[in-house]
Design a protein around this motif. Structure first.
Motif, PDB file in Angstrom:
ATOM      1  N   MET A   1       0.829  -1.210   0.000  1.00 17.94           N
ATOM      2  CA  MET A   1       0.000   0.000   0.000  1.00 17.94           C
ATOM      3  C   MET A   1       0.869   1.268   0.000  1.00 17.94           C
ATOM      4  N   ASP A   2       2.134   1.128  -0.427  1.00 19.34           N
ATOM      5  CA  ASP A   2       3.097   2.227  -0.524  1.00 19.34           C
ATOM      6  C   ASP A   2       3.080   3.187   0.672  1.00 19.34           C
ATOM      7  N   LEU A   3       3.128   2.597   1.873  1.00 19.77           N
ATOM      8  CA  LEU A   3       3.206   3.395   3.100  1.00 19.77           C
ATOM      9  C   LEU A   3       4.638   3.321   3.616  1.00 19.77           C
ATOM     10  N   ASN A   4       5.196   4.466   3.984  1.00 20.35           N
ATOM     11  CA  ASN A   4       6.567   4.484   4.496  1.00 20.35           C
ATOM     12  C   ASN A   4       6.590   4.938   5.947  1.00 20.35           C
ATOM     13  N   TYR A   5       7.329   4.184   6.761  1.00 20.94           N
ATOM     14  CA  TYR A   5       7.544   4.517   8.173  1.00 20.94           C
ATOM     15  C   TYR A   5       8.934   5.103   8.286  1.00 20.94           C
ATOM     16  N   ARG A   6       9.044   6.258   8.907  1.00 23.89           N
ATOM     17  CA  ARG A   6      10.391   6.819   9.110  1.00 23.89           C
ATOM     18  C   ARG A   6      10.397   7.785  10.290  1.00 23.89           C
ATOM     19  N   ARG A   7      11.616   8.071  10.731  1.00 20.02           N
ATOM     20  CA  ARG A   7      11.821   9.054  11.798  1.00 20.02           C
ATOM     21  C   ARG A   7      11.423  10.449  11.310  1.00 20.02           C
ATOM     22  N   LEU A   8      10.744  11.204  12.158  1.00 20.49           N
ATOM     23  CA  LEU A   8      10.414  12.584  11.797  1.00 20.49           C
ATOM     24  C   LEU A   8      11.559  13.499  12.202  1.00 20.49           C
ATOM     25  N   GLY A   9      11.761  14.537  11.408  1.00 16.89           N
ATOM     26  CA  GLY A   9      12.808  15.515  11.707  1.00 16.89           C
ATOM     27  C   GLY A   9      12.263  16.928  11.581  1.00 16.89           C
ATOM     28  N   THR A  10      13.143  17.894  11.715  1.00 10.25           N
ATOM     29  CA  THR A  10      12.693  19.290  11.733  1.00 10.25           C
ATOM     30  C   THR A  10      12.012  19.692  10.423  1.00 10.25           C
ATOM     31  N   GLN A  11      12.305  18.977   9.337  1.00 12.36           N
ATOM     32  CA  GLN A  11      11.637  19.287   8.052  1.00 12.36           C
ATOM     33  C   GLN A  11      10.149  18.939   8.076  1.00 12.36           C
ATOM     34  N   ASP A  12       9.729  18.170   9.108  1.00 11.49           N
ATOM     35  CA  ASP A  12       8.337  17.711   9.178  1.00 11.49           C
ATOM     36  C   ASP A  12       7.481  18.554  10.132  1.00 11.49           C
ATOM     37  N   VAL A  13       8.027  19.683  10.594  1.00 16.74           N
ATOM     38  CA  VAL A  13       7.335  20.451  11.638  1.00 16.74           C
ATOM     39  C   VAL A  13       5.890  20.777  11.269  1.00 16.74           C
ATOM     40  N   ALA A  14       5.656  21.296  10.078  1.00 13.34           N
ATOM     41  CA  ALA A  14       4.303  21.763   9.724  1.00 13.34           C
ATOM     42  C   ALA A  14       3.318  20.593   9.710  1.00 13.34           C
ATOM     43  N   ALA A  15       3.716  19.480   9.100  1.00 12.92           N
ATOM     44  CA  ALA A  15       2.817  18.323   9.008  1.00 12.92           C
ATOM     45  C   ALA A  15       2.571  17.714  10.389  1.00 12.92           C
ATOM     46  N   TRP A  16       3.622  17.620  11.191  1.00 11.01           N
ATOM     47  CA  TRP A  16       3.485  17.059  12.547  1.00 11.01           C
ATOM     48  C   TRP A  16       2.553  17.930  13.392  1.00 11.01           C
ATOM     49  N   ARG A  17       2.745  19.245  13.321  1.00  8.92           N
ATOM     50  CA  ARG A  17       1.931  20.154  14.129  1.00  8.92           C
ATOM     51  C   ARG A  17       0.462  20.069  13.711  1.00  8.92           C
ATOM     52  N   ALA A  18       0.206  20.007  12.399  1.00 13.13           N
ATOM     53  CA  ALA A  18      -1.178  19.918  11.906  1.00 13.13           C
ATOM     54  C   ALA A  18      -1.843  18.635  12.418  1.00 13.13           C
TER      55      ALA A  18
END
Ligand SMILES: CC(C)(COP(=O)(O)OP(=O)(O)OC[C@H]1O[C@@H](n2cnc3c(N)ncnc32)[C@H](O)[C@@H]1OP(=O)(O)O)[C@@H](O)C(=O)NCCC(=O)NCCS
Length: 170
Positions: free
Chosen positions: A1-18
């Motif tokens: 199902m083309d899902l990727n698991y990975r560590r979040l980093g500072t580049q992901d701030v906007a998506a993580w906060r939302a």
């Protein structure tokens, strides 16, 4: 199902906060932080939190669909244990396998680091999450009254553990 698991980093701030804003607003039993606390986080504090390296996410292409805290215990005597949480999948992706992918990713990460116990806390009335964790093999170890208070009301938390140790004959 083309899902990727990975560590979040500072580049992901906007998506993580939302995702945190959505989750704390719509599923208050699923988080320790309140929606107001997440709302009040400064951009700098968000980058700091993501910089710790203790968050994971599941993506479809570039879209963050789920987030998960992944915290190995720090002291050598407890290094066989890792704690998960928060654990959240965006509403429209619940029931679609995204949560399974996130749990599989966290368990694979724990195994690859040689950890044998995966642990988490869940509100005793969070029935959907409890069913999900039990399906993934987590077993109830303790019932913890007054662990969390929501709007002044004491909540019961359940402590669940998944044992990854090899079984005899397995
Ligand atoms: C917890 C969560 C990650 C699980 O992901 P999900 O995609 O919803 O999980 P699934 O649909 O694969 O599994 C949920 C199970 O609960 C069952 N379920 C659904 N509603 C339920 C309810 N009200 N009571 C009991 N079981 C319920 C489903 O049938 C399913 O059971 P099954 O595995 O036997 O089919 C997701 O629901 C979520 O993000 N919830 C809000 C945040 C939260 O509470 N996180 C947990 C913090 S500890």
């Amino acid at each position: 199902m083309d899902l990727n698991y990975r560590r979040l980093g500072t580049q992901d701030v906007a998506a993580w906060r939302a995702l945190m804003l959505e989750g704390t607003r719509d599923f208050p039993l699923g988080f320790l932080q309140s929606a107001a606390e997440v709302q009040a986080l400064s951009g700098e504090r968000c980058r700091e939190i993501l910089g710790y390296g203790a968050l994971r996410g599941v993506f479809r292409q570039d879209a963050l669909l789920g987030l998960c805290g992944y915290r190995p215990q720090m002291f050598a005597r407890m290094a066989h244990r890792v704690e998960l949480g928060p654990f959240y999948v965006t509403r429209k992706a619940q029931g679609t396998g995204v949560a399974d992918r996130m749990m599989a990713g966290a368990i694979a990460e724990a195994r690859s680091e040689g950890r044998s116990l995966v642990e988490l806390y869940v509100d005793a009335e969070n029935h959907r999450a409890i069913a999900f964790y039990q399906r993934h093999g987590f077993r109830l170890l303790a019932r913890l009254p007054d662990c969390v208070r929501i709007d002044g009301g004491a909540r019961v938390d359940l402590f669940y553990r998944l044992d990854l140790s090899p079984r005899d004959g397995a």
